[in-house]
Structure formats: C-alpha cells, structure tokens
Design an enzyme around this catalytic site. Structure first.
Site, PDB file in Angstrom:
ATOM      1  N   GLY A 242       0.759  -1.277  -0.052  1.00 47.31           N
ATOM      2  CA  GLY A 242       0.307  -0.187  -0.502  1.00 47.31           C
ATOM      3  C   GLY A 242       1.178   1.540   0.334  1.00 47.31           C
ATOM      4  O   GLY A 242      -0.170   2.343   0.143  1.00 47.31           O
ATOM      5  N   CYS A 355     -13.525   2.355 -28.143  1.00 49.15           N
ATOM      6  CA  CYS A 355     -14.822   2.803 -28.868  1.00 49.15           C
ATOM      7  C   CYS A 355     -15.421   2.913 -27.005  1.00 49.15           C
ATOM      8  O   CYS A 355     -16.700   2.077 -26.827  1.00 49.15           O
ATOM      9  CB  CYS A 355     -15.911   1.769 -29.450  1.00 49.15           C
ATOM     10  N   GLU A 356     -15.376   3.997 -26.268  1.00 48.54           N
ATOM     11  CA  GLU A 356     -15.376   4.242 -24.904  1.00 48.54           C
ATOM     12  C   GLU A 356     -15.679   5.913 -24.928  1.00 48.54           C
ATOM     13  O   GLU A 356     -14.097   6.102 -24.639  1.00 48.54           O
ATOM     14  CB  GLU A 356     -15.063   2.947 -23.966  1.00 48.54           C
TER      15      GLU A 356
HETATM   16  C1  PLP Z   1      -2.648  -8.847   0.602  1.00 48.20           C
HETATM   17  C2  PLP Z   1      -2.174  -7.182  -0.972  1.00 48.20           C
HETATM   18  N1  PLP Z   1      -0.949  -7.119  -0.293  1.00 48.20           N
HETATM   19  C3  PLP Z   1      -0.401  -6.317  -0.853  1.00 48.20           C
HETATM   20  C4  PLP Z   1      -1.057  -5.652  -2.246  1.00 48.20           C
HETATM   21  C5  PLP Z   1       0.025  -4.264  -3.001  1.00 48.20           C
HETATM   22  O1  PLP Z   1      -0.766  -3.424  -2.525  1.00 48.20           O
HETATM   23  P1  PLP Z   1       0.141  -1.977  -3.625  1.00 48.20           P
HETATM   24  O2  PLP Z   1       0.231  -2.048  -5.021  1.00 48.20           O
HETATM   25  O3  PLP Z   1      -0.241  -0.905  -2.998  1.00 48.20           O
HETATM   26  O4  PLP Z   1       1.588  -1.851  -3.064  1.00 48.20           O
HETATM   27  C6  PLP Z   1      -1.921  -5.754  -1.997  1.00 48.20           C
HETATM   28  C7  PLP Z   1      -3.165  -4.992  -3.125  1.00 48.20           C
HETATM   29  O5  PLP Z   1      -3.961  -4.675  -2.966  1.00 48.20           O
HETATM   30  C8  PLP Z   1      -2.967  -6.795  -1.612  1.00 48.20           C
HETATM   31  O6  PLP Z   1      -4.202  -6.938  -1.360  1.00 48.20           O
END
Ligand code: PLP
Length: 434
Positions: A242, A355-356
């Site tokens: 994340g 096409c959107e």
């Molecule tokens: C369980 C889990 N780990 C890692 C990630 C990786 O997230 P990011 O690419 O934002 O670091 C995700 C993304 O959805 C996830 O669901």
C-alpha cells in the site's frame, strides 16, 4: 528529471527521452507503440530500498502489480519474497523458478485446485481468508504454514484514511465480535497446519502513514486477546503493501526505507507496551516496487480541437493497456518523448482509441501547443496495475514490455498479435480455426 520518471531518465542532445541508456524514440521505432519501457535499475533500487530495512526475504513483492517471468526473476535474484493471489500468478512464479518457500499465497476465494497447487508447490505461507478455506485445508489434511488475514477496521487509500467501526471488506476476518479470534483458533487446529501469525493489508496508494499506526495498535490489541484467550503468540506480522508513489509532479513518494523503519518501530512500541513478544515484520509492496520504474510510449494519431471546449489528443492505446484512469480516476502526466525540451502549452485531453467515451488517459495535461500527429507521447509511472490489468477490449492486442538497462533494450513480454487473439476462438461448430 522529475521524480515521476525512472531514476535513469535523461534528455539527449537531440531532445529525446533516454531511459536505461536507451533512446525511447528508437525503442518506439523498433518495438512499435504502445510499448511499456521498464527500467531495471529503478526497479532494483526500489526493491533494495525496502530490503535495506528488513531482510530481503521479509519483503514480498506483490506480484499483482506486474507479474511476468522476467520481473519475478529479478525479484528472485534480489532475494525478495513474493506475494501471489491466484493460480496464474503462482504458475508464473514457478515458471520463473521462484523459490517456493519464499512465496506467500493470498486470495479471498482460493479454489480447491489453487489450494492444491499451493500445497504441492510447498509455498512458504498460505494466508487464510475465510472459514470455508480453513475447513477445506482441514479436510485436505493439509500440511501448510498459515497466516490469518484480519481486517483491522482501518481503510486507507491515497491521502485519506477512515476508521471503519464495523469492517466491510471481502478480505479477511473482522476483529469485531470474536470472529478473527475464532479464525485463529480454527486455523491453528486445521489439518497438520502451523499458524505463524497475522496478516493485515489496509489499502493502496497510502501517503498518510499514520493509517498504519492505528492498524498496528488494533492488531496488537487483538493479539493480546489471542494470547489471553487462546494462548496464541504470533511470530510473524505481515502488514501488506500500500505504500504510495507519485504519478504526477505535485505528489511526493514517501521514502521506502523511512516508511518501513517507522512501521517497525511502531510494532516494537505497541507490542512491547502489551507485554507481547515483538513479531517479525513482513511487508508486501507492489506499486512502490515497480510503479515508478516504467513509462508507456504512445504514438499520437489524431488531434481534434473543439473550439472553446477542449482539444483531444488521441493515442494508439488506452484503457486496454492502462485502465486505471477509467477505473479509479487515476491521474497521470505526459510529455513528448521525441521533443522533451518543447515548452509546455495549453491544457489538452489525452484520449485512447477505444470505443468508449470514458477511455481517457489524462483529462487535463499541458502539452506543447505545436503537438502533432506522429509525436511520441510518454506517460511516466505506469509500472504498476497497468499491464497486470491489461485487457483486449475492442480486440486490441496487449503491448510489449521492453526492459532497458545499461543501453540495452530487451523485450521481456512480446506484443500480442491478432493470431494470439484468435487462438482461443472456435467456429460455430466448435472446430478450431485453421
Ligand atoms: C494483500 C495485499 N498485499 C499487497 C498488496 C500490494 O499493494 P500495493 O501495490 O499498493 O503495495 C495488495 C494490493 O491490493 C494486497 O491486497
């Protein structure tokens, strides 16, 4: 160059964008457009930055961000671990000879076949996500190393996070109402499995790192109850991924090493405060590992000016190679890779060729006012969740991925052809096409 471009990006004397020592104008001529150009040095630098704080095997590259054999080979050789969440991602990891003990298998709805595949491959960890899955592992009398995924009631995306009292997510077990506690009890007792710890992923594109603090506090509270009520102590704590990255010049990428050091110190503080042993911390950065390492090159095909309304600059790709703007209103910026020195001009809209009407790559971006058909448009920071979400809408073949390093350009995923597209089709009577 601004930080949204890969680390090795520079401008040549003739105004061309050069990445990894390769002229992007030559790459476009040689491999065609659209094309994703992936800078190996940037990818390795980001992976190493995360691994400078935690030992490499505790950093899982989240394969969902970009999963192809060559990228997984790089991750493998850096000693990182890997997060996969489907049989297809696991198959790619196996094709890359990824050491299976360094693979963690996720998924909110793993099929029996996927669980069997993970067990046969002896992956390092299976992250259980539902009671059904625990029951299935139990019935299979599986021997596996498990983590339990919990939803700590903190949801974070981009610059904001919300505390959700009652978690609403298809992933994991809620900490509320004793649900996660019951999951720990059952996972610990399932088959011949060993439960190692807890997994909590709270969102994506997180810039506000204090969202993690709250999640860690809640997980620590939970583990204090697990100790008191079940005598369970977690050795591992996986905080998922994340970590945000900048896609435009007005955003700042948090420093990976600083972000992770901060997490580790908060885990130490919160676990010690509850008299819990401090677990080994694991993370799963996907976007922050690969996102900044790639750019996508497109050829400008048409320019349509609607007086007093807007100018559409249409390129030869779009929502099939990058669905993020249409899906999440993701923002990007763009330049002309063949004329990097050209002064930026009025706001225009970069549209794809699908096409959107929603097939818009960038709603508003300043591009040179003499932009012309044939110019090479580059969108930076397209490494994550672009190719991995690519599709064949309008029967458009997916672009190639070209890796650049030390002046050499290597195609690591080839462009799809019309034959590839037709490979799966059968005639009305079920027979194969010639
Ligand atoms: C369980 C889990 N780990 C890692 C990630 C990786 O997230 P990011 O690419 O934002 O670091 C995700 C993304 O959805 C996830 O669901």
């Amino acid at each position: 160059m601004k930080e949204v471009f890969p680390d090795t990006a520079r401008v040549s004397d003739d105004g061309h964008l050069v990445i990894g020592g390769c002229d992007t104008v030559e790459i476009a001529d040689r491999f065609g457009t659209p094309v994703m150009v992936l800078d190996r040095a940037t990818l390795e630098a980001r992976a190493k930055a995360f691994a400078s704080v935690l030992e490499p095997a505790r950093v899982h590259y989240a394969g969902k961000a970009l999963c192809c054999v060559a990228v997984l080979e790089i991750v493998r050789d850096l000693g990182l671990s890997l997060d996969v969440c489907t049989g297809g991602e696991l198959a790619t990891a196996l094709a890359a000879s990824f050491p299976t003990e360094r693979i963690t298998f996720h998924g909110n709805n793993k099929s029996d076949a996927e669980l069997r595949m993970a067990l046969d491959a002896a992956v390092g960890r299976i992250v259980v996500d539902s009671f059904d899955e625990i029951d299935r592992l139990d019935r299979m009398d599986a021997t596996a190393d498990l983590m339990v995924r919990v939803t700590p009631g903190v949801e974070a995306h981009t610059h904001e996070y919300v505390q959700t009292g009652q978690e609403d997510s298809k992933f994991g077990f809620t900490l509320a109402e004793g649900v996660a506690l019951e999951a720990v009890r059952r996972a610990r007792d399932a088959g011949n499995c060993t439960l190692h710890g807890i997994h909590a992923h709270i969102g994506s594109q997180i810039f506000e790192l204090s969202a993690f603090d709250l999640a860690i506090e809640r997980v620590a509270d939970f583990l204090a109850s697990a100790r008191d009520e079940l005598g369970f102590e977690a050795r591992d704590l996986n905080l998922g991924g994340g970590f945000g990255i900048a896609h435009t010049r007005d955003e700042m990428t948090p420093d990976p090493a600083e972000s992770v050091s901060r997490l580790v110190s908060i885990v130490e503080r919160e676990f010690s405060a509850r008299g819990l042993p401090v677990p080994d911390v694991y993370i799963e950065p996907g976007r922050a590992t690969v996102g900044a390492s790639a750019v996508t090159l497109y050829r400008v095909g048409t320019i349509k000016e609607i007086p007093n309304v807007r100018t559409y600059v249409s390129v030869d790709g779009g929502m099939s190679d990058n669905i993020r703007p249409a899906l999440y209103e993701a923002r990007y910026e763009a330049r002309l890779a063949n004329r990097m020195a050209a002064a930026s001009g009025p706001l225009v809209t970069v549209a794809g060729k699908h096409c959107e009407s929603g097939d818009i790559l960038i709603r508003d971006v300043h591009l040179p006012d003499d932009i012309a058909v044939g110019d090479l448009l580059v969108i930076p920071a397209t490494g994550a969740y672009t190719y991995s979400m690519a599709n064949n809408y309008n029967r458009i073949p997916r672009p190639p991925i070209v890796m650049v390093a030390d002046g050499r350009a290597t195609e690591i995923v080839r462009r799809e052809t019309y034959d590839d597209l037709l490979r799966l089709d059968r005639r009305l009577d079920g027979s194969e096409l010639p």
